[in-house]
Design a protein around this motif. Structure first.
Motif, PDB file in Angstrom:
ATOM      1  N   GLU A  17       0.830  -1.198   0.000  1.00  0.00           N
ATOM      2  CA  GLU A  17       0.000   0.000   0.000  1.00  0.00           C
ATOM      3  C   GLU A  17       0.864   1.247   0.000  1.00  0.00           C
ATOM      4  OE1 GLU A  17      -2.795  -0.017   3.211  1.00  0.00           O
ATOM      5  OE2 GLU A  17      -3.408  -2.074   2.820  1.00  0.00           O
ATOM      6  N   VAL A  18       0.321   2.310  -0.575  1.00  0.00           N
ATOM      7  CA  VAL A  18       0.996   3.600  -0.560  1.00  0.00           C
ATOM      8  C   VAL A  18       0.843   4.192   0.842  1.00  0.00           C
ATOM      9  CG1 VAL A  18       0.977   5.941  -1.497  1.00  0.00           C
ATOM     10  CG2 VAL A  18       0.624   3.995  -3.011  1.00  0.00           C
ATOM     11  N   THR A  19       1.935   4.647   1.401  1.00  0.00           N
ATOM     12  CA  THR A  19       1.925   5.255   2.724  1.00  0.00           C
ATOM     13  C   THR A  19       1.250   6.625   2.673  1.00  0.00           C
ATOM     14  OG1 THR A  19       3.982   4.143   3.301  1.00  0.00           O
ATOM     15  CG2 THR A  19       3.407   6.074   4.614  1.00  0.00           C
ATOM     16  N   VAL A  20       0.409   6.896   3.656  1.00  0.00           N
ATOM     17  CA  VAL A  20      -0.214   8.212   3.803  1.00  0.00           C
ATOM     18  C   VAL A  20       0.619   9.007   4.792  1.00  0.00           C
ATOM     19  CG1 VAL A  20      -2.280   9.461   4.553  1.00  0.00           C
ATOM     20  CG2 VAL A  20      -2.509   7.275   3.332  1.00  0.00           C
ATOM     21  N   VAL A  21       1.039  10.200   4.389  1.00  0.00           N
ATOM     22  CA  VAL A  21       1.823  11.065   5.256  1.00  0.00           C
ATOM     23  C   VAL A  21       1.013  12.333   5.510  1.00  0.00           C
ATOM     24  CG1 VAL A  21       3.991  12.314   5.568  1.00  0.00           C
ATOM     25  CG2 VAL A  21       3.972  10.180   4.262  1.00  0.00           C
ATOM     26  N   VAL A  43       8.267   9.078   8.895  1.00  0.00           N
ATOM     27  CA  VAL A  43       7.317   8.372   8.033  1.00  0.00           C
ATOM     28  C   VAL A  43       7.573   8.723   6.565  1.00  0.00           C
ATOM     29  CG1 VAL A  43       4.865   8.127   7.443  1.00  0.00           C
ATOM     30  CG2 VAL A  43       5.577   8.164   9.844  1.00  0.00           C
ATOM     31  N   TRP A  44       7.847  10.004   6.296  1.00  0.00           N
ATOM     32  CA  TRP A  44       8.146  10.474   4.937  1.00  0.00           C
ATOM     33  C   TRP A  44       9.374   9.724   4.397  1.00  0.00           C
ATOM     34  CZ3 TRP A  44       6.052  14.595   1.963  1.00  0.00           C
ATOM     35  CH2 TRP A  44       6.806  14.992   0.867  1.00  0.00           C
ATOM     36  N   GLY A  45      10.440   9.709   5.182  1.00  0.00           N
ATOM     37  CA  GLY A  45      11.666   9.031   4.754  1.00  0.00           C
ATOM     38  C   GLY A  45      11.443   7.562   4.495  1.00  0.00           C
ATOM     39  N   GLN A  46      10.722   6.917   5.390  1.00  0.00           N
ATOM     40  CA  GLN A  46      10.439   5.490   5.239  1.00  0.00           C
ATOM     41  C   GLN A  46       9.632   5.221   3.963  1.00  0.00           C
ATOM     42  OE1 GLN A  46       7.991   3.778   8.397  1.00  0.00           O
ATOM     43  NE2 GLN A  46       9.463   2.095   8.529  1.00  0.00           N
ATOM     44  N   ALA A  47       8.655   6.082   3.689  1.00  0.00           N
ATOM     45  CA  ALA A  47       7.829   5.910   2.489  1.00  0.00           C
ATOM     46  C   ALA A  47       8.662   6.018   1.220  1.00  0.00           C
ATOM     47  CB  ALA A  47       6.709   6.949   2.471  1.00  0.00           C
ATOM     48  N   PHE A  48       9.535   7.002   1.186  1.00  0.00           N
ATOM     49  CA  PHE A  48      10.315   7.209  -0.032  1.00  0.00           C
ATOM     50  C   PHE A  48      11.492   6.247  -0.154  1.00  0.00           C
ATOM     51  CE2 PHE A  48       7.650  10.867  -0.101  1.00  0.00           C
ATOM     52  CZ  PHE A  48       7.420  11.059  -1.457  1.00  0.00           C
ATOM     53  N   GLU A  49      11.954   5.704   0.948  1.00  0.00           N
ATOM     54  CA  GLU A  49      13.000   4.686   0.886  1.00  0.00           C
ATOM     55  C   GLU A  49      12.440   3.339   0.465  1.00  0.00           C
ATOM     56  OE1 GLU A  49      14.875   4.729   4.704  1.00  0.00           O
ATOM     57  OE2 GLU A  49      15.762   6.698   4.371  1.00  0.00           O
ATOM     58  N   SER A  50      11.166   3.076   0.767  1.00  0.00           N
ATOM     59  CA  SER A  50      10.600   1.767   0.452  1.00  0.00           C
ATOM     60  C   SER A  50       9.888   1.749  -0.894  1.00  0.00           C
ATOM     61  CB  SER A  50       9.642   1.311   1.564  1.00  0.00           C
ATOM     62  OG  SER A  50       8.570   2.230   1.696  1.00  0.00           O
ATOM     63  N   LEU A  51       8.950   2.651  -1.119  1.00  0.00           N
ATOM     64  CA  LEU A  51       8.160   2.629  -2.353  1.00  0.00           C
ATOM     65  C   LEU A  51       8.541   3.761  -3.303  1.00  0.00           C
ATOM     66  CD1 LEU A  51       5.854   1.188  -3.846  1.00  0.00           C
ATOM     67  CD2 LEU A  51       4.249   2.691  -2.657  1.00  0.00           C
ATOM     68  N   GLY A  52       9.026   4.852  -2.739  1.00  0.00           N
ATOM     69  CA  GLY A  52       9.413   5.985  -3.578  1.00  0.00           C
ATOM     70  C   GLY A  52       8.289   6.957  -3.835  1.00  0.00           C
ATOM     71  N   VAL A  53       7.170   6.753  -3.167  1.00  0.00           N
ATOM     72  CA  VAL A  53       6.018   7.633  -3.355  1.00  0.00           C
ATOM     73  C   VAL A  53       5.177   7.583  -2.086  1.00  0.00           C
ATOM     74  CG1 VAL A  53       4.507   5.863  -4.357  1.00  0.00           C
ATOM     75  CG2 VAL A  53       4.185   8.254  -5.003  1.00  0.00           C
ATOM     76  N   ALA A  54       4.400   8.626  -1.866  1.00  0.00           N
ATOM     77  CA  ALA A  54       3.498   8.666  -0.716  1.00  0.00           C
ATOM     78  C   ALA A  54       2.295   9.526  -1.077  1.00  0.00           C
ATOM     79  CB  ALA A  54       4.199   9.249   0.507  1.00  0.00           C
ATOM     80  N   ARG A  55       1.193   9.297  -0.395  1.00  0.00           N
ATOM     81  CA  ARG A  55       0.023  10.167  -0.534  1.00  0.00           C
ATOM     82  C   ARG A  55       0.098  11.175   0.602  1.00  0.00           C
ATOM     83  NH1 ARG A  55      -5.029   7.299   0.366  1.00  0.00           N
ATOM     84  NH2 ARG A  55      -5.366   8.496   2.251  1.00  0.00           N
ATOM     85  N   ILE A  56       0.091  12.459   0.259  1.00  0.00           N
ATOM     86  CA  ILE A  56       0.267  13.516   1.240  1.00  0.00           C
ATOM     87  C   ILE A  56      -1.091  14.094   1.619  1.00  0.00           C
ATOM     88  CG2 ILE A  56       1.437  15.690   1.743  1.00  0.00           C
ATOM     89  CD1 ILE A  56       3.284  13.241   1.074  1.00  0.00           C
ATOM     90  N   GLU A  57      -1.341  14.173   2.920  1.00  0.00           N
ATOM     91  CA  GLU A  57      -2.558  14.778   3.452  1.00  0.00           C
ATOM     92  C   GLU A  57      -2.176  15.863   4.443  1.00  0.00           C
ATOM     93  OE1 GLU A  57      -4.930  11.642   5.134  1.00  0.00           O
ATOM     94  OE2 GLU A  57      -5.518  10.889   3.163  1.00  0.00           O
TER      95      GLU A  57
END
Length: 164
Positions: A17-21, A43-57
């Motif tokens: 799943e895409v991480t929500v930040v 959380v931001w760093g983890q999202a971009f280190e794992s999937l390379g993308v995140a959903r920003i809220e």
């Protein structure tokens, strides 16, 4: 293998799943302690280190503006290549932004030792520079009126607000 990932091939995993930040602690710093911003950064760093993308809220950008810009982008990317390439402002990676056709970007190649085919995506970057009272696209490319997105100016103003 990380528990939130599926194995694609040996030593290659894909996040399920895409991480929500939620960046509210940055967008409204007066309402949050420093620890909240540190957690967002983690959380931001983890999202971009794992999937390379995140959903920003939590950015405060209106749903209407987001939907308008998405609709404009969808219409732009449906145009014939000859129309889209009118907005290619230079070679891939130019500081002017603009349109990049499919087959030029290869994000996986940014990892040392990884050889990968180019990404099958096209993109449009809105790059701005401080010009007068605010951020504007390069005047040499016609400014706001030359962009294929009428919502771009408002979007950039919102991004400037969120990131300042």
């Amino acid at each position: 293998r990380p528990s939130n990932c599926v194995e694609v091939s040996e030593h290659c995993y894909m996040q399920k799943e895409v991480t929500v930040v939620d960046i509210s602690p940055f967008a409204q710093p007066e309402k949050y302690p420093e620890e909240a911003r540190e957690e967002v950064a983690r959380v931001w760093g983890q999202a971009f280190e794992s999937l390379g993308v995140a959903r920003i809220e939590g950015h405060g950008v209106s749903d209407t503006l987001i939907l308008d810009l998405r609709a404009e982008a969808a219409a732009f990317f449906k145009l014939p290549s000859t129309e889209k390439t009118k907005h290619a402002y230079g070679p891939y990676g130019t500081s002017l932004g603009g349109y990049t056709p499919a087959g030029l970007e290869a994000v996986a190649q940014s990892v040392e030792g990884v050889e990968a085919a180019p990404d099958p995506v096209e993109s449009f970057s809105i790059r701005c520079e401080v010009n007068g009272t605010g951020m504007e696209p390069p005047a040499s490319k016609g400014g706001w009126g030359a962009l294929p997105f009428s919502s771009a100016e408002k979007y950039v103003q919102e991004m400037d607000r969120v990131l300042s």
